[in-house]
Design a protein around this motif. Structure first.
Motif, mmCIF file in Angstrom:
data_model
loop_
_atom_site.group_PDB
_atom_site.id
_atom_site.type_symbol
_atom_site.label_atom_id
_atom_site.label_comp_id
_atom_site.label_asym_id
_atom_site.label_seq_id
_atom_site.Cartn_x
_atom_site.Cartn_y
_atom_site.Cartn_z
ATOM 1 N N UNK A 11 0.841 -1.201 0.000
ATOM 2 C CA UNK A 11 0.000 0.000 0.000
ATOM 3 C C UNK A 11 0.876 1.250 0.000
ATOM 4 N N UNK A 12 1.937 1.235 0.799
ATOM 5 C CA UNK A 12 2.829 2.390 0.849
ATOM 6 C C UNK A 12 3.535 2.608 -0.480
ATOM 7 N N UNK A 13 3.965 1.532 -1.092
ATOM 8 C CA UNK A 13 4.656 1.641 -2.378
ATOM 9 C C UNK A 13 3.697 2.077 -3.479
ATOM 10 N N UNK A 14 2.501 1.491 -3.493
ATOM 11 C CA UNK A 14 1.529 1.823 -4.536
ATOM 12 C C UNK A 14 0.972 3.230 -4.384
ATOM 13 N N UNK A 15 1.140 3.839 -3.217
ATOM 14 C CA UNK A 15 0.668 5.203 -3.009
ATOM 15 C C UNK A 15 1.803 6.212 -3.106
ATOM 16 N N UNK A 16 2.927 5.892 -2.501
ATOM 17 C CA UNK A 16 4.049 6.830 -2.483
ATOM 18 C C UNK A 16 4.630 7.112 -3.845
ATOM 19 N N UNK A 17 4.764 6.083 -4.645
ATOM 20 C CA UNK A 17 5.345 6.257 -5.977
ATOM 21 C C UNK A 17 4.475 7.136 -6.883
ATOM 22 N N UNK A 18 3.171 6.855 -7.034
ATOM 23 C CA UNK A 18 2.358 7.743 -7.881
ATOM 24 C C UNK A 18 2.221 9.154 -7.313
ATOM 25 N N UNK A 19 2.170 9.287 -5.987
ATOM 26 C CA UNK A 19 2.048 10.619 -5.393
ATOM 27 C C UNK A 19 3.310 11.434 -5.657
ATOM 28 N N UNK A 40 -2.191 14.835 -5.022
ATOM 29 C CA UNK A 40 -3.548 14.361 -4.751
ATOM 30 C C UNK A 40 -4.023 13.372 -5.797
ATOM 31 N N UNK A 41 -3.731 13.660 -7.046
ATOM 32 C CA UNK A 41 -4.101 12.729 -8.119
ATOM 33 C C UNK A 41 -3.324 11.427 -7.978
ATOM 34 N N UNK A 42 -2.053 11.515 -7.616
ATOM 35 C CA UNK A 42 -1.248 10.317 -7.398
ATOM 36 C C UNK A 42 -1.756 9.480 -6.244
ATOM 37 N N UNK A 43 -2.224 10.123 -5.168
ATOM 38 C CA UNK A 43 -2.784 9.382 -4.036
ATOM 39 C C UNK A 43 -4.061 8.672 -4.444
ATOM 40 N N UNK A 44 -4.880 9.317 -5.254
ATOM 41 C CA UNK A 44 -6.099 8.667 -5.756
ATOM 42 C C UNK A 44 -5.746 7.447 -6.604
ATOM 43 N N UNK A 45 -4.761 7.587 -7.480
ATOM 44 C CA UNK A 45 -4.325 6.454 -8.310
ATOM 45 C C UNK A 45 -3.813 5.318 -7.421
ATOM 46 N N UNK A 49 -5.350 1.482 -7.011
ATOM 47 C CA UNK A 49 -4.491 0.302 -7.147
ATOM 48 C C UNK A 49 -4.518 -0.540 -5.879
ATOM 49 N N UNK A 50 -4.478 0.098 -4.729
ATOM 50 C CA UNK A 50 -4.509 -0.621 -3.455
ATOM 51 C C UNK A 50 -5.833 -1.353 -3.279
ATOM 52 N N UNK A 51 -6.925 -0.717 -3.659
ATOM 53 C CA UNK A 51 -8.228 -1.364 -3.550
ATOM 54 C C UNK A 51 -8.307 -2.602 -4.440
ATOM 55 N N UNK A 52 -7.892 -2.455 -5.688
ATOM 56 C CA UNK A 52 -7.991 -3.581 -6.625
ATOM 57 C C UNK A 52 -7.067 -4.735 -6.228
ATOM 58 N N UNK A 53 -5.839 -4.422 -5.852
ATOM 59 C CA UNK A 53 -4.899 -5.468 -5.440
ATOM 60 C C UNK A 53 -5.372 -6.112 -4.136
ATOM 61 N N UNK A 90 -9.754 2.633 -0.001
ATOM 62 C CA UNK A 90 -10.889 3.549 0.142
ATOM 63 C C UNK A 90 -10.463 4.781 0.936
ATOM 64 N N UNK A 91 -9.706 4.571 2.020
ATOM 65 C CA UNK A 91 -9.216 5.706 2.805
ATOM 66 C C UNK A 91 -8.303 6.605 1.978
ATOM 67 N N UNK A 92 -7.485 6.006 1.127
ATOM 68 C CA UNK A 92 -6.587 6.784 0.283
ATOM 69 C C UNK A 92 -7.352 7.577 -0.772
ATOM 70 N N UNK A 93 -8.460 7.037 -1.262
ATOM 71 C CA UNK A 93 -9.297 7.792 -2.203
ATOM 72 C C UNK A 93 -9.817 9.064 -1.547
ATOM 73 N N UNK A 94 -10.274 8.942 -0.324
ATOM 74 C CA UNK A 94 -10.776 10.115 0.402
ATOM 75 C C UNK A 94 -9.637 11.099 0.662
ATOM 76 N N UNK A 95 -8.489 10.592 1.109
ATOM 77 C CA UNK A 95 -7.341 11.458 1.371
ATOM 78 C C UNK A 95 -6.885 12.174 0.108
ATOM 79 N N UNK A 96 -6.823 11.463 -1.015
ATOM 80 C CA UNK A 96 -6.425 12.077 -2.280
ATOM 81 C C UNK A 96 -7.398 13.152 -2.728
#
Length: 108
Positions: A11-19, A40-45, A49-53, A90-96
């Motif tokens: 989750x950290x890798x899939x969020x940190x890299x796009x952000x 913000x767009x990177x966090x949403x992406x 990814x985190x949700x689907x994986x 889901x939490x990352x979508x809201x944060x993004x």
């Protein structure tokens, strides 16, 4: 200290890299004020990814007990801070969305 189980650390890798990439690209292309929007767009992406994986990895698997042969449902546990990966998404979508919307005054 980071607490994870299974592949929850992704989750950290899939969020940190796009952000990071989104912030860098927005800053380079649109100016320094737009880095927050790109992040913000990177966090949403990363959240998507985190949700689907997480949905895929935490899906229960049908198996059989080795001694009795009875069907058993094996449940996987991939968590970050005791939160399943798909819920982290889901939490990352809201944060993004929050990060993206707070950068909107910079557009004006």
């Amino acid at each position: 200290m980071i607490i994870w189980r299974g592949w929850g650390i992704l989750v950290l890798l899939m969020t940190g890299l796009p952000a990071g990439l989104g912030a860098f690209a927005a800053q380079a292309l649109l100016g320094e004020d737009m880095a927050q929007l790109g992040a913000g767009i990177g966090i949403v992406v990363g959240g998507v990814a985190s949700f689907l994986v997480g949905q895929r990895l935490n899906a229960p698997v049908q198996g059989y007990h080795p001694q009795t042969g009875q069907p058993v449902l094996y449940k996987n546990r991939h968590t970050l801070f005791f939160i399943p990966m798909q819920y982290c998404g889901v939490l990352l979508l809201v944060l993004g969305a929050v990060v993206g919307f707070t950068s909107l005054p910079n557009l004006l």
